[in-house]
Design an enzyme around this catalytic site. Structure first.
Site, short mmCIF file in Angstrom:
data_model
loop_
_atom_site.label_atom_id
_atom_site.label_comp_id
_atom_site.label_asym_id
_atom_site.label_seq_id
_atom_site.Cartn_x
_atom_site.Cartn_y
_atom_site.Cartn_z
N ASP A 71 20.80 15.11 -1.98
CA ASP A 71 22.14 15.31 -1.68
C ASP A 71 22.93 15.29 -2.10
OD1 ASP A 71 21.03 16.80 1.49
OD2 ASP A 71 20.60 17.60 0.09
N ARG B 110 14.57 28.56 -2.26
CA ARG B 110 13.87 28.18 -0.65
C ARG B 110 12.50 28.88 0.00
NH1 ARG B 110 18.38 25.06 0.04
NH2 ARG B 110 17.42 24.43 1.35
N CYS C 61 19.75 30.09 -2.27
CA CYS C 61 20.76 29.88 -2.57
C CYS C 61 21.02 29.09 -3.70
CB CYS C 61 21.31 28.79 -1.11
SG CYS C 61 20.50 27.33 -1.75
N LYS D 47 24.91 16.85 10.17
CA LYS D 47 24.89 18.60 9.99
C LYS D 47 23.07 18.64 9.86
CE LYS D 47 24.13 20.94 5.73
NZ LYS D 47 23.97 21.74 5.38
N ASN D 48 22.49 18.47 9.46
CA ASN D 48 21.24 18.13 9.16
C ASN D 48 20.27 17.92 11.12
OD1 ASN D 48 21.98 19.34 7.48
ND2 ASN D 48 21.09 17.65 6.07
N ARG E 164 31.49 24.18 4.84
CA ARG E 164 29.83 23.98 5.45
C ARG E 164 30.04 22.86 5.74
NH1 ARG E 164 26.12 26.67 2.20
NH2 ARG E 164 24.57 25.64 3.81
#
Ligand code: EPZ
Length: 425
Positions: free
Chosen positions: A311, A124, A119, A26-27, A404
Site C-alpha cells: 500500500d 482480486r 479494481c 481502515k483495514n 475512501r
C-alpha cells in the site's frame, strides 16, 4: 458530484510544520464491522475512521437489515434474521465487502454475493475464500456472475485450510467463519498483518477461542454467537496512514510530529526511510520527522507483513524520485499496481517500467505541477505528496478515491501548512 483538489507546490525552502494525528485503521475497521455479525447483542466500536469505505460498508449492512448508527463511535446490532444476499451493485464496488461472507455463511448457513469487482490494482480473485468455505463443508453455485453458497444443515464444520498464497482478507474471513463452525479450524500459511491479531483479540474478548492470530498458524475452536458484554472496542491506529505521513514528512516536512500512531507496526517503512537518510525520532505513540537536504536511493520490494507494505509502494516511488541515484521498486503482491507511473512521469519523474511488477526510479528530478487522475486510493495519496513537492499548481481529480481511505486529508495537511483546496466540480 465529483470533486478535485487544487494543490500548490511548496515554495523552495518552505516546509510543513506541526502535528498530524493518525486515524483508526481502515483495514481493521472494515473487518470489525463484519465481525459484528457474529454477535447476539449490541457491539460498539470507537476510533473508527470517518472515511468512504467505512461509510459504504455501513450503508451496505444497513440495507441488509443491520442496525448501525454513529461514525467515529459506531453501535451495531444484528437482527436474528436478515437477508444473506449482499446487494450486488454495492458489493461489486467495494472489494472489502467480501469479508462479510464468512460471518453470514457461518451464522445463517447461506450467503450470496457478486464476484467482488477487481479494481485498478489487479484481478482480486476470491478462489481462496471459496476453497476455504468448501473445506468447511459449504456448497457453491455460480449464479449471475456471483456465488450462492450454502452450508448443509445450516452449519459449517471445522477444517484444516492451507493458504497457497497468504491473503489478508482470506485469513480474516475464514477466521471469522470458523468462530461459529462446529469443531476446530486450523488456518495454515495465514497472513500476519497486525489487523488480524487485533481482530482476533476483539473476538476473544467477546467469547471466541482463537489462538495464533498474527502467526502463520491460526487455530479456532468453533462455538456460539458472541457477546460484547457491554465492552467497547477501539480501532487500532492506521499503519498505512502513518507510513503515508512519514513519506510526506521526509519530502516536505520541516518539522512534523505524527501522533496517535504505533511505530512498532511500521518497522519496514521506517527501516527503508532511515536507510535513505531520513532522520526519524520515534516514541511509543509518535514519530517526529525533520527532513534532510539529500537522500540516498534505496531499492524496495513489497512483501507481506512485516515486509514493506504494497500500500506504500506508489508513495515510495515519489520519495525515490527525490533521492540521489537509481532504485528498483519491485511490487510482488499485485499485478496491476504500477498504473500511477505515467502521471508521475508527466510531472517530470524518471520512472521506467521494466515489467508489470518492477520499475526503475532515477533521482533526484524536479517535479512540475500537473493535472492528475488518481487511479486508486494509495496512488491518489502519492500524487498529493508529489504535488506538494512539485513546482507550481496541481489538480488531482477523483478525490473520492483518496477519501475512501484518508479522513479529511486536506484539513489535516492544511493544519501543517499545505495549500490544498477541495473544489466541487
Ligand atoms: C488487503 O487486501 C488490503 N485490503 C489491501 O489494502 C492490501 O493491499 C492487501 O491486503 C495486501 O496487504 C483490506 O484489508 C480491505 P490479499 P486483500 O488477499 O486481502 C491474491 C488498501 O489500499 N489472492 O492479501 O484483498 C491476490 O490477488 C487495500 O487499503 C488470490 O489469489 O489482499 C494478491 O495477489 C488495497 N486469491 C494476493 O493474494 C484470493 O482468493 C494478496 O492479496 C485472494 C487473494
Amino acid at each position: 458530484m465529483s470533486e478535485h483538489f487544487v494543490v500548490q507546490g511548496l515554495a523552495a525552502g518552505r516546509g510543513l510544520k506541526g502535528t498530524i494525528p493518525v486515524r483508526g485503521a481502515k483495514n481493521a475497521a472494515l473487518k470489525e464491522l463484519a465481525a459484528g455479525l457474529l454477535f447476539r447483542d449490541e457491539v460498539r466500536f470507537t476510533n473508527m475512521p470517518v472515511i468512504e469505505d467505512v461509510s459504504r460498508l455501513i450503508g451496505l449492512l444497513r440495507r441488509m437489515g443491520v442496525l448501525i448508527e454513529g461514525r467515529r463511535t459506531v453501535r451495531m446490532r444484528t437482527p436474528r434474521r436478515m437477508t444473506t444476499e449482499l446487494p450486488p451493485d454495492e458489493a461489486e464496488r467495494l472489494r472489502a465487502s467480501v469479508v462479510l461472507t464468512g460471518p453470514i455463511l457461518a451464522r445463517w448457513g447461506s450467503v450470496t454475493f457478486p464476484h467482488p469487482g477487481g479494481c485498478l490494482i489487479g484481478a482480486r480473485p476470491v478462489d481462496l475464500f471459496l476453497e476455504g468455505f468448501q473445506k468447511m463443508g459449504a456448497r457453491i453455485r455460480e449464479k449471475n456472475g456471483g456465488y450462492e453458497i450454502t452450508a448443509p444443515g445450516g452449519a459449517l464444520k471445522g477444517a484444516n485450510i492451507f493458504f497457497r498464497t497468504q491473503s489478508v482478507t482470506g485469513t480474516e474471513t475464514l477466521m471469522m467463519a470458523a468462530v461459529l463452525a462446529r469443531g476446530t479450524t486450523v488456518l495454515e500459511n495465514a497472513a500476519l498483518e497486525p489487523e488480524i491479531a487485533s481482530l482476533a483479540a476483539f473476538l476473544n474478548a467477546c467469547g471466541a477461542d482463537i489462538r495464533g492470530a498474527g502467526t502463520p498458524t491460526v487455530t479456532v475452536k468453533g462455538g456460539r454467537l458472541l457477546s460484547a458484554r457491554g465492552a467497547v472496542w477501539r480501532t487500532p491506529p492506521d499503519r498505512i496512514e502513518t507510513g503515508s505521513f512519514l513519506i510526506l514528512g521526509a519530502l516536505a516536512g520541516d518539522d512534523i510530529l505524527i501522533t496517535r500512531c504505533n511505530p512498532a507496526e511500521c518497522k519496514a517503512v521506517i527501516a527503508v526511510l532511515e536507510r535513505a537518510g531520513v532522520p526519524l525520532e520515534t516514541s511509543r505513540r509518535t514519530i517526529r520527522i525533520r527532513r534532510a537536504k539529500r537522500y540516498r536511493a534505496v531499492d524496495i520490494k513489497t512483501h507481506e507483513y512485516p515486509g514493506f507494505p504494497t500500500d506504500l509502494q506508489a508513495l515510495m516511488a515519489v520519495f525515490l524520485s527525490q533521492a540521489e541515484g537509481e532504485a528498483l521498486v519491485f511490487e510482488t503482491i499485485f499485478e496491476g499496481r504500477l498504473r500511477y507511473v505515467d502521471e508521475l512521469v508527466k510531472m517530470g519523474a524518471s520512472l521506467n517500467v521494466c515489467d508489470p511488477h518492477r520499475i526503475i526510479v532515477r533521482g533526484p528530478t524536479r517535479l512540475a505541477g500537473a493535472e492528475l487522475e488518481s487511479p486508486d486510493l494509495r496512488a491518489g495519496l502519492a500524487y498529493l505528496i508529489a504535488a506538494l513537492v512539485a513546482d507550481g499548481e496541481s489538480v488531482i481529480h477523483t478525490v473520492y478515491n483518496i477519501d475512501r481511505g484518508y479522513e479529511r486529508i486536506e484539513e489535516r495537511l492544511r493544519k501543517v501548512g499545505a495549500d490544498i483546496q477541495r473544489v466541487k466540480e
